[in-house]
Design an enzyme around this catalytic site. Structure first.
Site, PDB file in Angstrom:
ATOM      1  N   LYS A   1       0.813  -1.228   0.000  1.00  0.00           N
ATOM      2  CA  LYS A   1       0.000   0.000   0.000  1.00  0.00           C
ATOM      3  C   LYS A   1       0.844   1.274   0.000  1.00  0.00           C
ATOM      4  O   LYS A   1       0.466   2.259  -0.616  1.00  0.00           O
ATOM      5  CB  LYS A   1      -0.992   0.002   1.164  1.00  0.00           C
ATOM      6  CG  LYS A   1      -0.366   0.021   2.541  1.00  0.00           C
ATOM      7  CD  LYS A   1      -1.414  -0.273   3.611  1.00  0.00           C
ATOM      8  CE  LYS A   1      -0.793  -0.220   4.991  1.00  0.00           C
ATOM      9  NZ  LYS A   1      -1.583  -0.958   6.000  1.00  0.00           N
TER      10      LYS A   1
ATOM     11  N   ARG B   1      -8.697  -2.078  16.558  1.00  0.00           N
ATOM     12  CA  ARG B   1      -8.978  -1.595  15.213  1.00  0.00           C
ATOM     13  C   ARG B   1      -9.918  -2.652  14.624  1.00  0.00           C
ATOM     14  O   ARG B   1     -10.943  -2.926  15.253  1.00  0.00           O
ATOM     15  CB  ARG B   1      -7.688  -1.383  14.400  1.00  0.00           C
ATOM     16  CG  ARG B   1      -7.903  -0.364  13.266  1.00  0.00           C
ATOM     17  CD  ARG B   1      -6.659  -0.105  12.432  1.00  0.00           C
ATOM     18  NE  ARG B   1      -6.287  -1.243  11.603  1.00  0.00           N
ATOM     19  CZ  ARG B   1      -5.265  -1.246  10.751  1.00  0.00           C
ATOM     20  NH1 ARG B   1      -4.504  -0.167  10.620  1.00  0.00           N
ATOM     21  NH2 ARG B   1      -4.991  -2.308  10.026  1.00  0.00           N
TER      22      ARG B   1
HETATM   23  C1  PLP Z   1      -0.824  -1.734   6.645  1.00  0.00           C
HETATM   24  C2  PLP Z   1      -1.193  -3.081   7.107  1.00  0.00           C
HETATM   25  C3  PLP Z   1      -0.217  -4.070   7.245  1.00  0.00           C
HETATM   26  C4  PLP Z   1       1.255  -3.784   7.025  1.00  0.00           C
HETATM   27  O1  PLP Z   1       1.738  -3.048   8.097  1.00  0.00           O
HETATM   28  P1  PLP Z   1       3.328  -2.774   8.267  1.00  0.00           P
HETATM   29  O2  PLP Z   1       3.441  -2.242   9.645  1.00  0.00           O
HETATM   30  O3  PLP Z   1       3.692  -1.804   7.211  1.00  0.00           O
HETATM   31  O4  PLP Z   1       3.992  -4.090   8.112  1.00  0.00           O
HETATM   32  C5  PLP Z   1      -0.609  -5.336   7.628  1.00  0.00           C
HETATM   33  N1  PLP Z   1      -1.924  -5.626   7.856  1.00  0.00           N
HETATM   34  C6  PLP Z   1      -2.896  -4.714   7.743  1.00  0.00           C
HETATM   35  C7  PLP Z   1      -4.306  -5.106   8.008  1.00  0.00           C
HETATM   36  C8  PLP Z   1      -2.563  -3.401   7.362  1.00  0.00           C
HETATM   37  O5  PLP Z   1      -3.531  -2.489   7.251  1.00  0.00           O
END
Ligand code: PLP
Length: 366
Positions: A36, A131
């Protein structure tokens, strides 16, 4: 060269990804690389696939569509609960999605049926960070529903900690996830093939000699792209911290006092200045601002200090005068990376590994 730009070292990203893939493989854990922050860059995604990543995950269906259209060959997982208004795009382009809401799951099922597809469902469980996630007590009820719906296959369960309230993945909350896997399998006489243990904040737990239980996949973004674990932003041993460099251009360079004069109120960003009198400073303005980057996530060169920023101006002081037209390079934190990758004003310059060296400048207004 065009400025501002983010210079992306694909060999470093590949190195980071393959080191993490190898280390986690020793614990029986595969990696879903989270793209992302790269705004669905096919160059970066292809590098991740070459590093042995099993699947790509993104929170935005737009990015997954971009990767699909670019022909990136990987399983694609939507890692944010689908919007009801986007379920058709999700079933068409993503193989799997992470879910918490029965209404969304039912909509995915009807679309999948119409399209003659099977869509993979991972149910996210709430383990304390507050969350996304189904409360553990309600999980069985949702499993019953997924198992009964056509067009869907229940791939497994997962969790996400640390992002919202900084809850640390530890032996207690992570073993709860494995216990839930076991109890679902026993109750419904099924096997869950995917147990998605978390994001980069879960790496310390996964590599720290804990019993990893049933966890067999992590979703990693920041650790791969920036080489840091996000709980304390500690550099991960053996990884590159500088796969991304922001380069911006100096447009004003003058000696000025450190203390503003005249009556003072809020600045452009709604803050009140805390500038102290440090005598005259060798100041410069760099042509980048809040619209392009989160200035608090910029790490300047050693002899440069960031004094502040508004939408389009980053004000710095430097040990020596910075010539007009010269460039300054900054390392990026995660929030700053997301913002520069998203800004149409920041060019993305891919430095390809030597076996395929050419320079690809993504035009503005991608
Ligand atoms: C953004 C996200 C991740 C990745 O997070 P990082 O800290 O960049 O590894 C993993 N799972 C979900 C649900 C996310 O939204």
């Amino acid at each position: 060269m065009t400025a501002p730009r983010v210079e992306i070292d694909l060999a470093k990203i590949r190195h980071n990804a393959s080191v993490l893939v190898e280390r986690l493989a020793l614990r029986g854990i595969s990696v879903t690389a989270v793209t992302k922050a790269t705004l669905g860059s096919p160059d970066i995604a292809n590098e991740l696939v070459r590093a042995g990543i099993g699947a790509l995950g993104d929170s935005r269906i737009e990015n997954i569509e971009l990767l699909r259209h670019a022909g990136v060959a990987s399983t694609m997982t939507l890692i944010r609960s689908p919007m009801l208004s986007q379920v058709a795009r999700v079933v068409e382009h993503a193989d799997v999605s992470l879910n918490t809401e029965p209404a969304v799951i039912r909509a995915l099922s009807s679309v999948a049926q119409v399209m003659g597809r099977t869509h993979g469902i991972v149910l996210m469980v709430e383990l304390g960070d507050l969350r996304e996630g189904i409360m553990p007590a309600d999980l069985d009820e949702v499993v019953v529903e997924v198992l009964a719906l056509p067009g869907l296959v229940l791939r497994g369960i997962g969790t996400n900690l640390a992002c919202q309230n900084g809850v640390v993945p530890d032996a207690t909350n992570m073993s709860r996830l494995s216990t839930l896997v076991g109890s679902i399998e026993a109750t419904f006489s099924i096997t869950l093939d995917l147990v998605s243990g978390g994001n980069s904040a879960t790496l310390d737990w996964a590599l720290g000699g804990n019993d990893t239980g049933r966890v067999n996949d992590l979703r990693l973004g920041e650790a791969i792209l920036l080489g840091r674990e996000p709980l304390h932003r500690t550099p991960i041993d053996g990884l590159h911290l500088d796969a991304f460099t922001l380069v911006a251009e100096v447009i004003e360079s003058k000696a000025k006092p450190s203390l503003p004069w005249g009556p003072r109120a809020q600045n452009a960003m709604g803050q009140t200045s805390t500038a102290l009198d440090r005598g005259d400073l060798t100041r410069a303005i760099v042509a980048i601002g809040h619209q392009d980057v989160d200035p608090s996530g910029l790490e300047p060169p050693a002899d440069v200090e960031i004094l502040g920023a508004s939408s389009d101006h980053l004000v710095v002081s430097a040990a020596a005068p910075l010539p007009i037209g010269s460039e300054l390079s900054f390392r990026l934190g995660y929030g700053a990376l997301v913002r520069v990758m998203t800004s149409p004003f920041v060019a993305k310059v891919m430095n390809h590994p030597v076996e395929a060296r050419h320079l690809a400048v993504v035009p503005r207004g991608r």
